[in-house]
Design an enzyme around this catalytic site. Sequence first.
Site, PDB file in Angstrom:
ATOM      1  N   ASN A  95       0.840  -1.198   0.000  1.00 22.85           N
ATOM      2  CA  ASN A  95       0.000   0.000   0.000  1.00 22.85           C
ATOM      3  C   ASN A  95       0.876   1.250   0.000  1.00 22.85           C
ATOM      4  OD1 ASN A  95      -2.657   1.587   0.721  1.00 22.85           O
ATOM      5  ND2 ASN A  95      -1.124   2.255   2.199  1.00 22.85           N
ATOM      6  N   GLU A  96       0.863   2.000  -1.089  1.00 23.35           N
ATOM      7  CA  GLU A  96       1.430   3.348  -1.200  1.00 23.35           C
ATOM      8  C   GLU A  96       2.935   3.436  -1.002  1.00 23.35           C
ATOM      9  OE1 GLU A  96      -0.758   6.194   1.151  1.00 23.35           O
ATOM     10  OE2 GLU A  96      -2.623   5.843   0.082  1.00 23.35           O
TER      11      GLU A  96
END
Length: 883
Positions: free
Chosen positions: A445-446
């Site tokens: 995630n990210e």
Amino acid sequence: MEAISDVIPFSSTPLTTGWTFKQGDRSSGSENLAANDLPTEIYRDLLLHGKIADPFQDVNELSVRWVADETWTYCTTFNAPRDYGHAGVSTILKFEGLDTFASVFMNGQLILASENMFLESRVDVTGKLKRDGNTLEIVFESARKKGLELVEQHKEHRFIVHQTEISRGPVRKAQYHWGWDWGPILLTCGPWKPIVLETYKCRIFDLWASYELAADLKSAEVRVQAKFEGLLAGVSFAIINQITSETVARTTVPISARDEPAIVEVSFRLDDIDLWWPRGYGTQALYTVRADAHTKVSPLLSAPIHSISQTFGFRKTELIQEPDTHGTSFYFRINNVDIFCGGSCWIPADSLLTRLTPEEYRSWVLLAAEGNQTMLRVWGGGIYESDAFYDAADELGILVWQDFAFACANYPAHAEYLKSVEEEARQNVRRLRNHPSLVIWAGNNEDYQIVERYGLEYNLDDKEPRSWLKTNFPARYIYEYLLPTVMIEEFPGVPYHPSSPFGNGKSTVLKVDPTIGDVHQWNVWHGTMEPYQKLPDMGGRFVSEFGMEAYPHVSTLEKCITRDEDRYPGSMAMDFRNKAIGHERRLVSYVAENFRIRYDVEGFAHLTQVMQADAMSWAYKGWRRQWGASKARKCGGVLVWQLNDCWPTMSWSVVDYHLVPKPSYYAIKRAMEPVVIGVQRKFNSWTTRPADELWQRETGHIDMRRIWQHAEFDVWVANSKCEEIEGKVVVKYFSIKTGEELGSGIRRDITITPNGTTEVIQGHTFDLPGAQNPDEPFNLSEADPFVIHASLTIDRRCVATDISWPDPIKYLSFSDRDIEVCLYDDGTKVVVSATKPVKGFVFVERPGTKFSDNGFDLVPGEPKEVRVTGCSVDDLKWRYIEM
């Protein structure tokens, strides 16, 4: 086969009870206190004895921070199993999960050192047990301190983490335990998964049913494989259709006796199979595959010495990434049907994971299903979820997007770390690969946002994975080589995506490319704080994160804010609970831009909820509209951040910690009905200065006549059904002041496109009858703003409605609404009506109550029917804007 005819059956004994814990290591003289039954963790056990205050209440989180810096020891005693000591019998201690830096001692001897919360460990204790009174001790060191030590040990790496302190970067532990912008810092430790004592001469494990579907999806070539160790004569396999209870395949595979781990497999051809479908597209057909180990295969099978089973389903999964007029598509095709994936992101449902039960997991997934959600994304900063979560998704037809457990950091990639990560990935992919609901894995995630923000090395032209390890972004090796390799070897055929978000290798949270990959759209709330009414024009090929904050219902706040004097917006206790950076300015700004602000807790909570619901409505309606038609899928799905909370708080969740939905949950539910109608005014921003007629070009001042007297709007119908439908669209205009219908409206017969969007009206203009001449003075008291109401009728039944309001709501007056609330059917049906348009009618919800709809708007002549359970007539309360 006489040599193995006396094989002792497999036995499994959970070491659940009789545990104690103490502060310090094994030599510590601290008091031994009784622990909860396993699984458990340190905060739960300290709470059990009143040693700490409840960290979920008030600001008590601060008073328990010390727990994370201490060493804690868990201890139990157990007797050797009945079959211990028999010739050829293996005895294994299985640790399904230890959180996190754990040293395990048995009878004073170190038998295991574990440093990864996500790993299962098996320790052979054959010949090492006493008949009675074996002592098992597990010493848990501080993950925070160990993380800081690892940062110092690996100075060759540039550790960068967002949201938390740097110590989480090198530690394979649920990252949200360090706190996040929606959750507390509770760095827990303990035996968070079961510990089991096994004895056997033979065992089978890692059962997997893989398959190739025929082009018509009516038959399948199935390969079933299982691993085994020890002495056995054969393994019998069976496949059972759970719908019919029929055994559709059965065979036995003879095996030459051997004791090393090996694989046994068999193939079947199955005809007339039942497919597993996402909710709303067909049945959730499931099959059971069972493997039985036998000591004798001829002439009659012996009783199984060990049996295991798995549930699986037949479904074809494709992630369609093809060039089109909008760039490169990104949407899912299940069983040859394109699926718009409207749903939510999922975080762990508790900061103390061992409190969660299978029933609670099912309740959460059921909420998503009943809310017409199609997909849940398991976020990378949490855990690889409990089997109960995926079982519920299989049963209820919810697609699952699974992130690997990395989030918002520049992770290291030294040899020991890579070895641990690879084993973590293989174990969890193997555990979850039978679930038909799981349709995509993403690498993190990210984390690519870190690359862009800090200028880390990322050369798209460099295709040599080993060279990536020499850069200051070595985790690229994990996301673009190691994890996809694991997927190919362990779970071929299921899509892998390097990150969420990820486009062409350059598109991140900071620099969104709407033409490729998935996007996280955080320029509403974060970033440039755009008006949420702009969301339909701020999307991409798949919106896998966006959000707007809101308070939970006051009943939830009353549970965690215990003092009456703290129950007001902006109190220390309230602000402490909201972990989002800048939430004071952001939340108040969005409320004040749109509504007449109120600062009592009930009124302010209601305003934030209506605002969040409005944002969800703009987003889900607008992006679902962009689903378009086959070969022109501009937007493939939208996942709100977030479905749930890990503690009682105010956050972006659409359902609070106690499983009480906010009005935004129902806004999503309405927008994701199988057939919906949408009506949307052209948005004219009153908070910025766009180059349009709302702003007087000469002076830069706003001309409110463009809001009060004029509307340019679109109407469309979205249909997820796979057949064409005939319907009738009716558009009406209602005065907000009087409730009277204005003008003649619009009526159209339409043919609704299957699995797509039908544009009904585009750019239609309605000017208020008798509107003042633009050259005359504008009299606010005489102005008559109006709502636009669109309805869709199919087979003479109204199936969908939508209302468009003039923004901002704060400029409108809502006096004398003449609302009537009537109860029918012994109080289980509520009908709400009004003689004038009503904004944001919200029934106050509490745990145990259940409404079929909530947080809706009303117009004259259109009563709203709501089913309600778990709430008596006297307890039914409600609010609406300017009540």
